[in-house]
Design an enzyme around this catalytic site. Structure first.
Site, mmCIF file in Angstrom:
data_model
loop_
_atom_site.group_PDB
_atom_site.id
_atom_site.type_symbol
_atom_site.label_atom_id
_atom_site.label_comp_id
_atom_site.label_asym_id
_atom_site.label_seq_id
_atom_site.Cartn_x
_atom_site.Cartn_y
_atom_site.Cartn_z
ATOM 1 C CB CYS A 2 -0.872 0.040 1.249
ATOM 2 S SG CYS A 2 -1.865 -1.433 1.472
ATOM 3 N NE ARG A 31 4.464 2.074 -1.108
ATOM 4 C CZ ARG A 31 5.445 2.055 -0.215
ATOM 5 N NH1 ARG A 31 6.600 2.607 -0.516
ATOM 6 N NH2 ARG A 31 5.274 1.530 0.974
ATOM 7 C CD1 TRP A 77 0.042 -5.413 -3.859
ATOM 8 C CD2 TRP A 77 0.129 -6.459 -1.899
ATOM 9 N NE1 TRP A 77 0.650 -6.627 -4.061
ATOM 10 C CE2 TRP A 77 0.711 -7.297 -2.873
ATOM 11 C CE3 TRP A 77 0.072 -6.925 -0.577
ATOM 12 C CZ2 TRP A 77 1.242 -8.550 -2.590
ATOM 13 C CZ3 TRP A 77 0.593 -8.171 -0.286
ATOM 14 C CH2 TRP A 77 1.169 -8.967 -1.281
ATOM 15 C CG ASN A 103 1.761 0.636 4.039
ATOM 16 O OD1 ASN A 103 1.543 -0.562 3.890
ATOM 17 N ND2 ASN A 103 2.910 1.201 3.745
ATOM 18 N N GLY A 104 0.000 -1.413 6.188
ATOM 19 C CA GLY A 104 0.469 -2.318 7.243
ATOM 20 C C GLY A 104 -0.623 -3.294 7.623
ATOM 21 C CD GLU A 473 18.024 -11.103 -9.301
ATOM 22 O OE1 GLU A 473 17.582 -11.703 -8.302
ATOM 23 O OE2 GLU A 473 17.488 -10.076 -9.761
ATOM 24 C CE LYS A 477 14.585 -9.526 -11.225
ATOM 25 N NZ LYS A 477 15.007 -8.802 -10.071
ATOM 26 C CD GLU A 480 10.818 -10.025 -10.124
ATOM 27 O OE1 GLU A 480 10.081 -9.500 -9.289
ATOM 28 O OE2 GLU A 480 12.055 -9.958 -10.064
ATOM 29 C CG HIS A 496 23.236 -33.890 -7.001
ATOM 30 N ND1 HIS A 496 23.781 -35.137 -6.772
ATOM 31 C CD2 HIS A 496 24.287 -33.048 -7.152
ATOM 32 C CE1 HIS A 496 25.107 -35.045 -6.749
ATOM 33 N NE2 HIS A 496 25.435 -33.788 -6.989
ATOM 34 C CE LYS A 594 11.604 -1.340 -6.552
ATOM 35 N NZ LYS A 594 12.450 -2.285 -7.326
HETATM 36 C C1 F6R Z 1 12.582 -8.955 -7.201
HETATM 37 C C2 F6R Z 1 12.504 -8.032 -6.073
HETATM 38 C C3 F6R Z 1 12.243 -8.595 -4.732
HETATM 39 C C4 F6R Z 1 12.993 -7.782 -3.665
HETATM 40 C C5 F6R Z 1 12.579 -8.243 -2.260
HETATM 41 C C6 F6R Z 1 13.357 -7.518 -1.190
HETATM 42 O O1 F6R Z 1 12.877 -8.283 -8.380
HETATM 43 O O2 F6R Z 1 12.615 -6.856 -6.241
HETATM 44 O O3 F6R Z 1 12.585 -9.944 -4.662
HETATM 45 O O4 F6R Z 1 14.360 -7.945 -3.860
HETATM 46 O O5 F6R Z 1 11.227 -8.037 -2.081
HETATM 47 O O6 F6R Z 1 13.143 -6.151 -1.264
HETATM 48 P P1 F6R Z 1 14.143 -5.135 -0.601
HETATM 49 O O7 F6R Z 1 15.438 -5.233 -1.325
HETATM 50 O O8 F6R Z 1 13.493 -3.799 -0.752
HETATM 51 O O9 F6R Z 1 14.289 -5.543 0.826
#
Ligand code: F6R
Length: 599
Positions: A2, A31, A77, A103-104, A473, A477, A480, A496, A594
């Site tokens: 949020c 976000r 959210w 938010n929360g 990673e 990527k 997602e 394995h 985000k």
């Molecule tokens: C993936 C992504 C998430 C963040 C994770 C941690 O692209 O962005 O996996 O890396 O939510 O977020 P932060 O770095 O803000 O703690």
């Protein structure tokens, strides 16, 4: 997660409050959200809210003008109750005396709701938030003023929250913060509050970060911050170093592509005044008082966890016992942690609830803590003993790209600075690194690879040593932003189990770079090739993997420690172009946010 915006003032006309609120919601879109709404107070409260994106809310506004000098807005959210018009924020009390955004998560909302319903308050939504306006209304009915009723309601809440409220007929926005971010903006024509600076950066770059337990009261003329006892707190006004253009798309189709292309700049910013080529030294001022720790524990989530895996390995190479933990699995009851332990939280936003929980746990048992974060003034930055900013600039795309690269570079510096161990070749390689990133961006064949494999059933990524976290990673990527099945493995693990999944429909991306056991990874490449899998080699030319690969994504030669960072850029681009060809919502992938501020 949020996002909150609040504004009081006269920003140029009688519909200005609505305009500022809508701009604020646009600035918070990154976000992640599924509904949005605003409330404008004075003389009476008017609320508009809609499920869906901000354009749905814009349509709802066409029906009539909302006047006033104070207002709040929210991108939701969903946690309690599905996305719907009714569950969207703001929420009001029965008589619309107060409107609230939050938010929360309010953990004791069920008990509060039962208590309020028992005395006749009627709830419309399924949200935890709706208890707040009713609690405030109860205070008003008991004869309290707006601020006292707001404080009394907040005092009843358990959980995490950033809350903002406006009252009918009032020019004031009230806010409170506990474990969810809130920042105040000091403008020429009014005052702002928001979950994050992009919400109001087009109006002001002067900010005050609220601390946990603090309350704010903003009017067109004043900003007052108080503690939970009501005592005025002295605050400092900071100036944000980036502007609205930095937070825009600059002509790129997507923030993600723009941010991938900003990586050379991000790296230069991260290195600035930390690497002295002439003196061949690496130093991080904010960590200067730390001696080499006996034990280092990294805590992080998602992409940041992959950076943490890389950082832990760098420290192990330098003789320090270092481990990376998924923050949500970090438990000081079972992990040996004491005052000799340095706990490093790697977090782009500095607000991730799991990471903050782990850092707070470490703090409680006496460990020293370091935040490696991108967001100035974030919770991690303020609560840790030390902070190192990665200086990537604002990252709006949900998928982390430039911040991952900046985190990796920052961790190279952290590992070198904490141990004093680095070679002059590493210093030179860091000097050239930004230019090499540019070369990868300019010459990448990733788009062709993406076109060739856009319809693949699944994607696998393999690498050893420093390349293993990059393989993870690469897969993260890909999944997602393309919504396709992708998995990353330490290359040796392939045989394995995962090899059973490898077919001629599953391209395998192999990271083969000097210093990360290229010959052994080449062996794994042959294993998958024998099973008919197309192979895409990401390589610096250190082996003859080209002979076994269907496609090659080249990276320039660099220090072996840094090669995986260049390789990662090729993988970012492949994922981007696959998602682009599939028409995905690249900057706002479904179900993702985000900044993940709930555990
Ligand atoms: C993936 C992504 C998430 C963040 C994770 C941690 O692209 O962005 O996996 O890396 O939510 O977020 P932060 O770095 O803000 O703690």
């Amino acid at each position: 997660m949020c996002g909150i915006i609040g504004y009081v003032g006269e920003n140029g006309g009688d519909t200005a409050v609505v305009d500022v609120l809508m701009d604020g919601l646009s600035g918070l879109e990154y976000r992640g959200y599924d509904s949005a709404g605003i409330a404008v107070a004075e003389p009476s409260i008017a609320v508009r809210k809609r499920e869906g994106d901000i354009s749905a809310l814009e349509e709802a506004l066409h029906g009539g003008k909302l006047d006033g000098t104070a207002g709040i807005g929210h991108t939701r959210w969903s946690t309690h109750g599905p996305p719907s018009d009714v569950n969207a924020h703001p929420h009001t009390d029965d008589e619309t005396r107060v409107a609230v955004v939050h938010n929360g998560i309010i953990e004791n909302y069920r008990a509060l709701r039962d208590e309020l319903e028992a005395v006749g308050y009627r709830f419309e939504s399924e949200t935890d938030t709706e208890v707040v306006p009713h609690l405030i209304a109860a205070g008003l009915e008991d004869g309290l003023g707006c601020e006292a009723a707001f404080r009394q309601a907040v005092a009843r809440l358990e959980g995490s929250y950033a809350i903002a409220a406006v009252f009918a007929g009032s020019e004031t926005v009230y806010a409170a913060r506990h474990e969810s971010p809130l920042v105040l903006g000091i403008g020429e024509d009014g005052h702002y509050l928001a979950s994050d600076v992009p919400a109001f950066i087009q109006y002001t770059d002067r900010v005050i970060y609220l601390d946990d337990g603090e309350f704010a009261r903003i009017t067109p003329e004043t900003v007052t911050v108080t503690d939970d006892a009501g005592t005025v707190v002295e605050t400092s006004v900071e100036t944000i170093e980036w502007d609205a253009d930095d937070a825009g798309k600059s002509g790129y189709d997507h923030y993600m592509l723009k941010e991938i292309h900003e990586q050379p700049t991000a790296v230069r910013q991260c290195l600035r005044e930390r690497v002295e080529e002439l003196e061949r030294s690496i130093a991080v001022d904010s960590l200067a008082s730390l001696s080499t720790p006996e034990r280092v524990q990294f805590v992080a989530c998602g992409t940041s966890y992959h950076a943490a895996l890389y950082g832990a390995r760098l420290l192990r190479e330098r003789g320090v016992a270092a481990t990376a933990f998924l923050a949500s699995e970090y438990d000081t009851d079972v992990v040996p942690v004491d005052s000799e332990t340095l706990v490093i939280g790697v977090t782009q936003s500095g607000e991730t609830a799991d990471t903050m929980g782990a850092l707070r746990g470490a703090n409680t048992v006496g460990a020293r803590t370091v935040a490696v974060t991108n967001v100035v003034g974030s919770s991690a930055a303020r609560e840790c003993d030390h902070v190192m900013y990665v200086r990537a600039g604002p990252e709006i795309g949900v998928a982390a790209t430039k911040t991952f690269v900046s985190q990796q570079i920052a961790l190279v510096l952290v590992a070198s600075a904490l141990t004093g161990e680095y070679d002059s070749q590493l210093v030179s390689a860091l000097r050239d690194f930004s230019g090499q990133l540019q070369t990868v961006l300019d010459e990448s064949a990733a788009q062709e690879v993406a076109t060739a494999y856009r319809d693949a059933g699944a994607y696998f990524f393999i690498g050893r040593g420093h390349n293993a976290p990059v393989a993870l990673e690469g897969a993260l990527k890909m999944k997602e932003i393309t919504y396709k099945h992708a998995e990353g493995f330490a290359a040796g693990e392939l045989k394995h189990g995962p090899l059973a999944l490898v077919t001629d429909e599953t391209p395998v991306f192999a990271l083969v770079t000097a210093g990360s056991k290229p010959t052994k990874t080449l062996g794994n490449v042959k294993e998958v090739q024998t099973r008919g899998a197309p192979v895409v080699a990401v390589t610096d030319g250190c082996s003859d993997v080209e002979q076994y690969a269907d496609h090659v994504l080249e990276i320039p030669e660099t220090h072996p420690t840094l090669a995986p960072i260049l390789a990662n850029v090729q993988l970012q681009l492949v994922s981007y172009w696959v998602a682009h060809e599939l028409g995905r919502s690249i900057d706002k992938p479904r179900n993702l946010a985000k900044s993940v501020t709930v555990e």
